[in-house]
Design a protein around this motif. Structure first.
Motif, PDB file in Angstrom:
ATOM      1  N   SER A  88       0.876  -1.135   0.033  1.00  0.00           N
ATOM      2  CA  SER A  88      -0.071   0.039   0.011  1.00  0.00           C
ATOM      3  C   SER A  88       0.931   1.219  -0.095  1.00  0.00           C
ATOM      4  O   SER A  88       0.636   2.321  -0.645  1.00  0.00           O
ATOM      5  CB  SER A  88      -0.994   0.052   1.122  1.00  0.00           C
ATOM      6  OG  SER A  88      -1.933   1.023   1.208  1.00  0.00           O
ATOM      7  N   GLY A  92       0.844   4.005  -2.846  1.00  0.00           N
ATOM      8  CA  GLY A  92       0.649   5.564  -2.459  1.00  0.00           C
ATOM      9  C   GLY A  92       1.755   6.477  -2.881  1.00  0.00           C
ATOM     10  O   GLY A  92       1.408   7.504  -3.441  1.00  0.00           O
ATOM     11  N   ALA A 177      -3.785   2.496   3.495  1.00  0.00           N
ATOM     12  CA  ALA A 177      -4.507   3.525   2.743  1.00  0.00           C
ATOM     13  C   ALA A 177      -5.461   4.214   3.497  1.00  0.00           C
ATOM     14  O   ALA A 177      -5.801   5.470   3.366  1.00  0.00           O
ATOM     15  CB  ALA A 177      -5.352   2.637   1.760  1.00  0.00           C
ATOM     16  N   ALA A 180      -3.557   6.941   5.497  1.00  0.00           N
ATOM     17  CA  ALA A 180      -3.069   7.943   4.404  1.00  0.00           C
ATOM     18  C   ALA A 180      -4.225   8.875   4.255  1.00  0.00           C
ATOM     19  O   ALA A 180      -4.205  10.126   3.920  1.00  0.00           O
ATOM     20  CB  ALA A 180      -2.306   7.284   3.202  1.00  0.00           C
ATOM     21  N   ILE A 186      -3.597  10.903   0.348  1.00  0.00           N
ATOM     22  CA  ILE A 186      -3.963  10.605  -1.120  1.00  0.00           C
ATOM     23  C   ILE A 186      -5.379  10.583  -1.293  1.00  0.00           C
ATOM     24  O   ILE A 186      -6.096   9.895  -0.381  1.00  0.00           O
ATOM     25  CB  ILE A 186      -3.512   9.138  -1.288  1.00  0.00           C
ATOM     26  CG1 ILE A 186      -1.869   8.971  -0.711  1.00  0.00           C
ATOM     27  CG2 ILE A 186      -3.759   8.481  -2.381  1.00  0.00           C
ATOM     28  CD1 ILE A 186      -1.247   7.682  -0.714  1.00  0.00           C
TER      29      ILE A 186
END
Length: 186
Positions: A88, A92, A177, A180, A186
């Motif tokens: 991940s 990213g 994810a 983040a 992201i």
């Protein structure tokens, strides 16, 4: 005939190569004059610095949860969680790199050629992240299945263990994810 796990792993590698190809193609688009390039470079440096900082904070969390999984289940699950997290992180990184490269190139494409060309440049930039996520997901799951020799005739006990490991991998990837996204990255 290759096994399904080998096919999945190869497919993941091909999709990841497609993401890298799109990134390379994206940076070939013109980025404008010196001023837009300078602004874009500053934005990219800031975004990548933020992403690095975010991942430095998340890595100990990733390792801590992996230790808990190792103690609660087994070391395979802990390792798969970390592997998923690092896949991940890689997705990213590629996505942020593509997004920061695409911004100025999309604006320049719109200025020089209009909306249609700008849309295509933006689409290429966004596709890098999509392909990276899909490619690394397939590559990771396929690799784990190959390491466990999953295939026809695999015993139910091994399939059950693979289910735990696959869930740990997915949870590691999703956790990074999620954090983040919450962190505004992201």
């Amino acid at each position: 005939m290759p096994s399904l796990t080998l096919t999945i792993t190869i497919a993941g590698g091909v999709v990841l190569l497609a993401a890298l190809f799109l990134l390379k193609r994206l940076v070939r688009h013109p980025g404008g004059d010196a001023l837009p390039q300078s602004i874009a470079q500053s934005i990219e440096q800031g975004a990548m610095t933020f992403l690095r900082s975010q991942y430095l904070v998340l890595t100990p969390v990733l390792v801590g949860i992996a230790v808990l999984l190792t103690l609660g289940l087994d070391w395979h699950s802990g390792a798969a969680f970390v592997f998923g997290g690092f896949c991940s992180i890689a997705a990213g990184y590629l996505g942020m790199r593509a997004a920061t490269k695409a911004n100025v190139r999309t604006a320049e494409a719109a200025r020089q050629h209009g909306r249609r060309t700008a849309l295509m440049v933006a689409f290429e930039g966004g596709s890098v992240m999509g392909f990276a996520v899909a490619g690394l997901g397939l590559l990771g799951m396929g690799s784990l299945a190959m390491l466990m020799h999953i295939g026809d005739g695999t015993s139910p006990a091994v399939l059950a263990q693979f289910g735990e490991i696959a869930a740990s991998y997915a949870m590691g990837a999703s956790s990074i994810a999620l954090f983040a996204r919450i962190g505004g990255g992201i």
